[in-house]
Design an enzyme around this catalytic site. Structure first.
Site, PDB file in Angstrom:
ATOM      1  N   SER A  15      28.151  48.139  38.105  1.00  0.00           N
ATOM      2  CA  SER A  15      28.720  49.074  39.080  1.00  0.00           C
ATOM      3  C   SER A  15      29.870  49.915  38.514  1.00  0.00           C
ATOM      4  CB  SER A  15      29.142  48.263  40.300  1.00  0.00           C
ATOM      5  OG  SER A  15      29.670  49.069  41.287  1.00  0.00           O
ATOM      6  N   ASP A  75      29.957  55.945  42.582  1.00  0.00           N
ATOM      7  CA  ASP A  75      30.396  54.997  41.546  1.00  0.00           C
ATOM      8  C   ASP A  75      29.266  54.842  40.512  1.00  0.00           C
ATOM      9  OD1 ASP A  75      28.594  53.398  42.898  1.00  0.00           O
ATOM     10  OD2 ASP A  75      29.798  51.586  42.739  1.00  0.00           O
ATOM     11  N   ASP A 124      26.870  52.841  39.776  1.00  0.00           N
ATOM     12  CA  ASP A 124      25.470  52.521  40.112  1.00  0.00           C
ATOM     13  C   ASP A 124      25.046  53.186  41.427  1.00  0.00           C
ATOM     14  OD1 ASP A 124      27.049  50.856  41.662  1.00  0.00           O
ATOM     15  OD2 ASP A 124      25.650  49.168  41.588  1.00  0.00           O
ATOM     16  N   ARG A 180      44.607  38.455  49.010  1.00  0.00           N
ATOM     17  CA  ARG A 180      43.378  37.660  48.847  1.00  0.00           C
ATOM     18  C   ARG A 180      43.034  37.590  47.365  1.00  0.00           C
ATOM     19  NH1 ARG A 180      39.557  41.566  47.760  1.00  0.00           N
ATOM     20  NH2 ARG A 180      37.873  40.056  47.775  1.00  0.00           N
ATOM     21  N   PRO A 181      42.415  36.465  46.962  1.00  0.00           N
ATOM     22  CA  PRO A 181      41.977  36.407  45.566  1.00  0.00           C
ATOM     23  C   PRO A 181      40.789  37.340  45.387  1.00  0.00           C
ATOM     24  CG  PRO A 181      41.338  34.400  46.741  1.00  0.00           C
ATOM     25  CD  PRO A 181      42.097  35.239  47.723  1.00  0.00           C
ATOM     26  N   SER A 182      40.787  38.125  44.304  1.00  0.00           N
ATOM     27  CA  SER A 182      39.659  39.021  44.052  1.00  0.00           C
ATOM     28  C   SER A 182      38.396  38.206  43.782  1.00  0.00           C
ATOM     29  CB  SER A 182      39.979  39.893  42.832  1.00  0.00           C
ATOM     30  OG  SER A 182      38.788  40.373  42.270  1.00  0.00           O
TER      31      SER A 182
HETATM   32  C1  16G Z   1      31.972  44.053  44.997  1.00  0.00           C
HETATM   33  C2  16G Z   1      31.312  44.226  46.326  1.00  0.00           C
HETATM   34  C3  16G Z   1      32.110  45.174  47.201  1.00  0.00           C
HETATM   35  C4  16G Z   1      33.537  44.675  47.330  1.00  0.00           C
HETATM   36  C5  16G Z   1      34.150  44.409  45.984  1.00  0.00           C
HETATM   37  C6  16G Z   1      35.462  43.664  46.155  1.00  0.00           C
HETATM   38  C7  16G Z   1      28.923  44.219  46.832  1.00  0.00           C
HETATM   39  C8  16G Z   1      27.604  44.853  46.544  1.00  0.00           C
HETATM   40  N1  16G Z   1      29.950  44.747  46.185  1.00  0.00           N
HETATM   41  O1  16G Z   1      31.985  45.259  44.288  1.00  0.00           O
HETATM   42  O2  16G Z   1      31.508  45.216  48.451  1.00  0.00           O
HETATM   43  O3  16G Z   1      34.330  45.598  48.013  1.00  0.00           O
HETATM   44  O4  16G Z   1      33.289  43.585  45.208  1.00  0.00           O
HETATM   45  O5  16G Z   1      36.002  43.336  44.943  1.00  0.00           O
HETATM   46  O6  16G Z   1      29.036  43.284  47.597  1.00  0.00           O
HETATM   47  P1  16G Z   1      37.229  42.351  44.848  1.00  0.00           P
HETATM   48  O7  16G Z   1      36.802  41.017  45.406  1.00  0.00           O
HETATM   49  O8  16G Z   1      37.565  42.308  43.400  1.00  0.00           O
HETATM   50  O9  16G Z   1      38.337  42.940  45.658  1.00  0.00           O
HETATM   51 MG    MG Z   2      28.590  49.977  42.915  1.00  0.00          MG
END
Ligand code: 16G
Ligand code: MG
Length: 572
Positions: A94, A306, A308, A526-528
């Site tokens: 992505s 983005d 993808d 929140r944890p990423s």
């Molecule tokens: C991924 C998720 C997106 C989310 C992001 C959060 C899918 C297809 N993609 O890219 O929806 O906003 O993760 O990232 O589910 P984070 O947990 O690092 O904040």
């Molecule tokens: Mg994407």
């Protein structure tokens, strides 16, 4: 050595979590585990590497992923046999940097992989070489896979240099377990989701070809906008930043299908720049500035995909040169207000709901609830959570602030709308016909930048709205996102759709005290799910206060959740 790598049946072993386990009683003759073992050596797992099937599959440096790809090929075969359906495997990372890659499985209805299978995926990816056959048998047993079933897997990949080789590893995994496959080659992620659903609905959802996808969306767009373009508003152009990714290739192929209704001008099309580097939807949203490589004139409508092409954000420069971002929240608002109007016209009591995450700007939630009177729900971050919530409505609109989203129509709603489009009298029929085309224009399997772009362009054309008028629906509260490095991000656990911290003790209280100091303020951490960090979000009445709040909350995280490295600093 037997077909199971010389292991005795029923012997006490350790499963992939290291707990004692009994070798399960499945008919192993249906999996050539010897061949799997031999092939797996060619896709060997680096020692000690542990990866997790996260929010959007596996994602890390491409050089660490060969074994994961091979094994996801194996897993896709088991999932296909279990569901008696075609399963998708998408090779992409992505919006991550070009050096990264990733993989995710697509379930039969084009949805994200079921949660229980995410666990199997993690198990399989982390199994040491000698345990691989046993883990495969274990998954087959736990998931009651009928190994006599045929398996069919479809594969797609983005434009990363590593993606072609990695998708070949997926194919190796599929074939060694006797699965059939079709390799679509280069596809956007949402196109692969679409293909999977088309195949499993026996073509009812559409034709499972790239051409079929272009035709389905474009003819819905042309039908939908006929009315607007009859008014003479037929010269619409849109500048698209394609993040130097797959979206550029696919949009270049597709644009002839929907012109002259809309002409798109592609930037960052991959001929020069690096994927996602200083461009793309994620860059624009997180830096709140335009991408490099696009020429923007005052008040011109621009958008970014983005890497993808499953996210989209819009933006423009005003006459004073100020940048305005129109993110997923404002996209959801535009779409919901259009749908609500049409639903009022058909007057059939169909329910409409909007699903957001904690990242949704407070102004958007207020506008939707108080001005538009639409019910709004908040889920955890990640498409699968929003998607499932949206399925509870006749019409469920879901968008993340980052620009990922779509609209789901229940079967009942679709039937009703189709019926009204045939039978009712003039005004009602017109509205029902529009809804009918909108159903076809949305990719209902997952958020899709191309499909969302066409929906937005159609709505703007039909309503005669400029980008500024759209932007003026409400004013975003100033907001700020920061990252904090901690030794172990799992020490933070949250509840209430990630809006409240449960652990470590004292952190939520500290956040509450800080939030109280500012007006119209809100903050959460929140944890990423995709990076090894903790994310901090804050909003308040002014940018200065927002930045101050974000800094103070970051410091609280650093102090109470085991921060490492440099302490958070004031000023950005
Ligand atoms: C991924 C998720 C997106 C989310 C992001 C959060 C899918 C297809 N993609 O890219 O929806 O906003 O993760 O990232 O589910 P984070 O947990 O690092 O904040
Ligand atoms: Mg994407």
């Amino acid at each position: 050595m037997g077909r199971f790598g010389g292991e005795e049946e029923g012997e006490l072993t350790r499963n992939c979590w290291g707990q004692p386990d009994f070798c399960p009683e499945v008919d192993k003759t249906d999996m050539d585990l010897d061949a799997v073992t031999k092939q797996s050596v060619l896709h060997a797992k680096p020692d000690g590497l542990i990866l997790q099937y996260g929010t959007a599959g596996f994602r890390t440096k491409a050089e660490h992923l060969d074994h994961v790809m091979f094994r996801m090929g194996l897993l896709a075969v088991l999932r296909s046999k279990q569901t008696k359906s075609t399963i998708g495997v998408m090779v992409t990372a992505s919006h991550n940097p070009e050096e990264d890659n990733g993989v995710k499985l697509v379930d039969p209805l084009g949805e994200m992989l079921a949660a229980s299978w995410e666990e199997h995926a993690t198990c399989l990816a982390n199994a040491e070489e000698q345990h691989l056959p046993r883990v495969l048998v274990d998954i087959s047993e736990k998931a009651a896979v009928d190994l006599h079933q045929d398996a069919f897997v479809v594969i797609g990949r983005d434009t990363r240099p590593s993606s072609e080789r990695l998708s070949q590893s997926v194919i190796d995994g599929v074939t060694v377990l006797g699965g059939q496959f079709y390799d679509y080659g280069l596809l956007t992620t949402p196109q692969l989701h679409y293909m999977v659903f088309c195949r499993n609905s026996n073509g009812q959802y559409g034709k499972a070809t790239v051409e079929g996808y272009y035709q389905k969306l474009s003819s819905a767009f042309v039908e939908l906008t006929k009315q607007a373009f009859c008014r003479g508003d037929d010269h619409r152009t849109l500048k698209v930043d394609c993040a130097n990714g797959i979206g550029a290739l696919k949009l270049a192929e597709m644009k002839h299908y929907f012109s002259p209704g809309l002409s798109v001008q592609l930037f960052n099309d991959g001929t020069k720049g690096k994927l996602n580097h200083l461009c793309g939807a994620d860059f624009v949203k997180s830096h709140q500035k335009p991408p490099q490589g696009i020429e923007m004139r005052a008040n011109e409508r621009c958008c970014s995909f983005d890497g993808d092409a499953d996210r989209i954000v819009y933006y423009y420069h005003d006459a004073d040169g100020q940048f305005h971002l129109i993110d997923g929240d404002k996209i959801a608002t535009l779409i919901s207000s259009f749908l609500k109007e049409l639903l009022l016209e058909i007057g059939d009591g169909l329910s409409l709901g909007v699903v957001q995450t904690a990242y949704a700007n407070g102004s958007s939630t207020r506008y939707l609830e108080e001005v538009m009177k639409v019910p709004v729900y908040c889920t955890k971050t990640g498409v699968k959570h929003l998607h499932h919530k949206a399925q509870e409505f006749d019409i469920g609109v879901y968008f993340e602030a980052n620009g990922h989203g779509t609209v789901l129509f229940s079967k009942a709603a679709e039937t009703k709308i189709k019926q009204l489009a045939k039978e009712s009298e003039d005004e009602k029929r017109k509205a029902a016909k529009m809804l009918e085309n909108i159903i076809d224009l949305f990719n209902q399997t997952i958020g899709d930048a191309i499909s969302d772009m066409l929906v937005i362009e159609a709505i703007l054309a039909l309503k005669g709205l400029t980008v500024q008028q759209w932007d003026a629906l409400y004013t975003d509260l100033p907001n700020r996102q920061l990252k904090v490095k901690v030794a172990d991000r799992q020490v933070i656990s949250t509840t209430d759709a990630e809006r409240q911290v449960v652990k470590p003790p004292g952190l939520q209280e500290a956040i509450n005290d800080l939030v109280k100091k500012y007006r119209l303020s809100r903050a959460f951490v929140r944890p990423s799910g995709t990076e090894d960090i903790v994310r901090v979000y804050a909003e308040a009445d002014s940018q200065e206060n927002t930045d101050s709040l974000a800094y103070e909350v970051s410091l609280a995280v650093f102090q109470l959740a085991g921060g490492i490295g440099e302490r958070p600093q004031r000023g950005f």
